[in-house]
Write a protein that holds these residues in place. Structure first.
Motif, PDB file in Angstrom:
ATOM      1  N   UNK A   1      25.225  70.204 -15.747  1.00 38.57           N
ATOM      2  CA  UNK A   1      26.287  69.336 -16.227  1.00 38.57           C
ATOM      3  C   UNK A   1      27.590  69.686 -15.730  1.00 38.57           C
ATOM      4  N   UNK A   2      27.668  71.032 -15.635  1.00 37.71           N
ATOM      5  CA  UNK A   2      28.991  71.260 -15.030  1.00 37.71           C
ATOM      6  C   UNK A   2      29.392  70.836 -13.737  1.00 37.71           C
ATOM      7  N   UNK A   3      28.169  70.766 -12.954  1.00 36.13           N
ATOM      8  CA  UNK A   3      28.225  70.220 -11.577  1.00 36.13           C
ATOM      9  C   UNK A   3      28.888  68.768 -11.495  1.00 36.13           C
ATOM     10  N   UNK A   4      28.711  68.154 -12.646  1.00 37.01           N
ATOM     11  CA  UNK A   4      28.902  66.540 -12.726  1.00 37.01           C
ATOM     12  C   UNK A   4      30.839  66.335 -12.729  1.00 37.01           C
ATOM     13  N   UNK A   5      30.900  65.251 -12.163  1.00 40.08           N
ATOM     14  CA  UNK A   5      32.278  64.950 -12.484  1.00 40.08           C
ATOM     15  C   UNK A   5      32.750  64.862 -14.005  1.00 40.08           C
ATOM     16  N   UNK A   6      34.126  64.518 -14.154  1.00 33.18           N
ATOM     17  CA  UNK A   6      34.552  64.636 -15.528  1.00 33.18           C
ATOM     18  C   UNK A   6      33.989  63.094 -16.052  1.00 33.18           C
ATOM     19  N   UNK A   7      34.042  62.017 -15.381  1.00 32.62           N
ATOM     20  CA  UNK A   7      33.607  60.817 -15.554  1.00 32.62           C
ATOM     21  C   UNK A   7      32.167  60.846 -15.995  1.00 32.62           C
ATOM     22  N   UNK A   8      31.384  61.578 -15.084  1.00 30.34           N
ATOM     23  CA  UNK A   8      29.848  61.578 -15.057  1.00 30.34           C
ATOM     24  C   UNK A   8      29.582  62.321 -16.612  1.00 30.34           C
ATOM     25  N   UNK A   9      30.348  63.489 -16.843  1.00 29.89           N
ATOM     26  CA  UNK A   9      30.030  64.143 -18.219  1.00 29.89           C
ATOM     27  C   UNK A   9      30.403  63.223 -19.232  1.00 29.89           C
ATOM     28  N   UNK A  10      31.579  62.577 -19.246  1.00 28.33           N
ATOM     29  CA  UNK A  10      31.847  61.684 -20.590  1.00 28.33           C
ATOM     30  C   UNK A  10      30.616  60.819 -20.519  1.00 28.33           C
ATOM     31  N   UNK A  11      30.253  60.039 -19.504  1.00 31.05           N
ATOM     32  CA  UNK A  11      29.015  59.163 -19.533  1.00 31.05           C
ATOM     33  C   UNK A  11      27.834  59.785 -20.457  1.00 31.05           C
ATOM     34  N   UNK A  12      27.554  60.865 -19.634  1.00 33.33           N
ATOM     35  CA  UNK A  12      26.468  61.537 -20.252  1.00 33.33           C
ATOM     36  C   UNK A  12      26.616  61.860 -21.694  1.00 33.33           C
ATOM     37  N   UNK A  13      27.692  62.358 -22.119  1.00 33.13           N
ATOM     38  CA  UNK A  13      28.292  62.724 -23.538  1.00 33.13           C
ATOM     39  C   UNK A  13      28.003  61.431 -24.391  1.00 33.13           C
ATOM     40  N   UNK A  14      28.495  60.412 -24.009  1.00 32.79           N
ATOM     41  CA  UNK A  14      28.272  59.258 -24.786  1.00 32.79           C
ATOM     42  C   UNK A  14      26.805  58.857 -25.224  1.00 32.79           C
ATOM     43  N   UNK A  15      26.124  58.865 -23.867  1.00 32.14           N
ATOM     44  CA  UNK A  15      24.769  58.809 -24.266  1.00 32.14           C
ATOM     45  C   UNK A  15      23.957  59.541 -25.042  1.00 32.14           C
ATOM     46  N   UNK A  16      24.216  60.747 -24.760  1.00 31.80           N
ATOM     47  CA  UNK A  16      23.614  61.917 -25.875  1.00 31.80           C
ATOM     48  C   UNK A  16      24.125  61.559 -27.208  1.00 31.80           C
ATOM     49  N   UNK A  17      25.362  61.253 -27.406  1.00 34.65           N
ATOM     50  CA  UNK A  17      25.816  60.904 -28.775  1.00 34.65           C
ATOM     51  C   UNK A  17      24.940  59.593 -29.378  1.00 34.65           C
ATOM     52  N   UNK A  18      24.892  58.738 -28.668  1.00 40.97           N
ATOM     53  CA  UNK A  18      24.133  57.579 -29.010  1.00 40.97           C
ATOM     54  C   UNK A  18      22.860  57.886 -29.345  1.00 40.97           C
ATOM     55  N   UNK A  19      22.141  58.737 -28.656  1.00 40.22           N
ATOM     56  CA  UNK A  19      20.602  59.011 -28.922  1.00 40.22           C
ATOM     57  C   UNK A  19      20.584  59.842 -30.124  1.00 40.22           C
ATOM     58  N   UNK A  20      21.445  60.743 -30.336  1.00 33.08           N
ATOM     59  CA  UNK A  20      21.502  61.631 -31.473  1.00 33.08           C
ATOM     60  C   UNK A  20      21.853  60.630 -32.674  1.00 33.08           C
TER      61      UNK A  20
END
Length: 92
Positions: free
Chosen positions: A25-44
């Motif tokens: 995750x640290x290797x991802x860009x900020x935009x990619x991290x935000x996208x991933x965070x939103x997906x994880x939050x939705x799944x939770x």
């Protein structure tokens, strides 16, 4: 003792996997991290809603069991059945 050792190893493997995910995750860009965070939050949130539905379903079932054995409700159902007995005989 083996059971606890196995659990400890399993926990260690999970921790290693989580650390690897974190490095990725640290290797991802900020935009990619935000996208991933939103997906994880939705799944939770979806998992939480599903868990709440099961809890609500259990509560409803428990309430229905209580109602089914409540003497006042049993008497009311019997009275309703008596009122509609004539209609049932007519085939309505």
């Amino acid at each position: 003792m083996k059971k606890y050792a196995l659990a400890g190893r399993a926990r260690e493997m999970i921790l290693l996997s989580l650390q690897e995910i974190e490095r990725s995750i640290r290797a991802l860009s900020l935009e990619e991290q935000l996208w991933l965070l939103e997906r994880i939050a939705r799944q939770v949130r979806e998992k939480q809603q599903t868990a709440n539905l099961f809890a609500d379903e259990k509560d409803i079932q428990q309430q229905l069991r209580a109602m089914a054995s409540d003497p006042d409700i049993i008497a009311e159902i019997a009275a309703i059945n008596n009122e509609f007995a004539v209609a049932e005989m007519d085939g309505l």
